[in-house]
Write an enzyme that holds these catalytic residues in place. Structure first.
Site, short mmCIF file in Angstrom:
data_model
loop_
_atom_site.label_atom_id
_atom_site.label_comp_id
_atom_site.label_asym_id
_atom_site.label_seq_id
_atom_site.Cartn_x
_atom_site.Cartn_y
_atom_site.Cartn_z
N HIS A 34 0.88 -1.18 0.00
CA HIS A 34 0.00 0.00 0.00
C HIS A 34 0.91 1.23 0.00
CE1 HIS A 34 1.14 0.10 4.20
NE2 HIS A 34 0.65 -1.11 4.36
N ASN A 35 0.30 2.40 0.10
CA ASN A 35 1.10 3.62 -0.02
C ASN A 35 2.12 3.79 1.10
OD1 ASN A 35 0.30 4.55 -2.48
ND2 ASN A 35 -1.53 5.60 -1.66
N HIS A 37 4.07 1.36 2.18
CA HIS A 37 5.27 0.70 1.62
C HIS A 37 5.89 1.57 0.53
CE1 HIS A 37 2.92 -3.02 2.87
NE2 HIS A 37 4.05 -3.15 3.53
N GLN A 154 8.50 -3.27 16.54
CA GLN A 154 9.34 -4.01 15.59
C GLN A 154 10.60 -3.22 15.26
OE1 GLN A 154 7.98 -6.43 12.03
NE2 GLN A 154 8.52 -4.57 10.97
#
Ligand code: PAF
Length: 278
Positions: A34-35, A37, A154
């Protein structure tokens, strides 16, 4: 865009780049792009000579088989988006390529951050993330690697991994991209029913309000009212305000603070976060 499905094919390609002295940027993903990424790809393109994106749905980071099975996979759309963005190389391995001797995950001491919040909710998740990121960084050997701050914890785990294993890479953590109504972009959003998509707006609204109203001295009252609000609309797992660097409880107003959220809208588990102090 060049596509490699094997480590040897990718490395042959990268060797030529290394011989020319090109700087390599790396954007690891699990696809369903998606945007959010694409913003990482664009940042990587602006800072490196050659950009490698990987798409690999990593089995070892899923602690529930159903979650792995239903994780969205959209390879044709992903390739179209990456080509449009100008990405140079796509590494798209099969499971056997990344785990030739079975799903072995090395035991690593990633510190106390690994066992709280997502680490507590999804046992083994961060061990699997660390395993695949370590393998991918060893294969690609980039100068810079790009990760989205939407997965805040993360990012902290990957920082510990890189320090622990002395991996020679600069980590670039990039801001969360949001939909116009504030929902953090995530591959999981496409699994939300229209009703759950509507409910999910409360997450970012609450987090933005927390940012506006945060005062260390009134942290508990703020948390209680926000938890109550979120629990009315969705199945909240956690909402907390912690030290933005260590993710441990805050001791003073001088520390930078982050709010961390996880919860379910229908069947879909969503996470989000907000830095509350500059
Ligand atoms: O954030 C993700 O998409 C994944 O956890 C990562 C870093 C690509 C490892 O599989």
């Amino acid at each position: 865009m060049h596509l490699s499905k094997t480590i040897s094919g990718l490395q042959q390609h990268l060797l030529k780049a290394a011989q020319k002295g090109l700087e390599i940027g790396f954007v690891p993903t699990m696809g369903a792009l998606h945007n959010g990424h694409i913003s990482l790809i664009k940042k990587a393109l602006s800072e490196n000579d050659l950009v490698v994106c990987s798409i690999f749905v990593n089995p070892t980071q899923f602690n529930q088989a159903a979650d792995l099975e239903t994780y969205p996979r959209t390879p044709a759309e992903d390739i179209a988006l990456l080509t449009l963005a100008g990405n140079h190389i796509l590494f798209h391995p099969e499971v056997n390529e990344m785990y030739p001797s079975g799903m072995q995950v090395k035991s690593r001491d990633l510190g106390p951050v690994s066992s709280i919040f997502e680490g507590a909710s999804r046992p083994g998740h961060f061990d699997g993330v660390a395993e695949v990121v370590s393998r991918l960084l060893n294969v690609v050997k980039p100068m810079r690697a790009y990760f989205g701050l939407k997965d805040y914890q993360q990012c902290m785990i990957i920082k510990s991994l890189v320090e622990l294993e002395h991996i020679p890479v600069s980590l670039v953590f990039c801001p969360t991209q949001r939909e116009p109504d504030g929902l953090a972009m995530s591959s999981r959003n496409r699994r939300l029913s229209p009703e759950n998509r509507e409910q999910a707006i409360v997450i970012s609204r609450t987090l933005f309000e927390m940012k506006d109203n945060y005062r260390f001295e009134q942290k508990q009252e703020l948390l209680e009212s926000c938890r109550a609000r979120l629990s009315k609309s969705l199945q909240m797992e956690y909402l907390d305000i912690v030290n933005a660097r260590t993710l441990m409880p805050l001791q003073s107003a001088a520390e930078s603070a982050v709010a961390l959220f996880a919860g379910r809208c229908g069947e879909v588990r969503l996470i989000d976060n907000m830095l509350l102090t500059e």
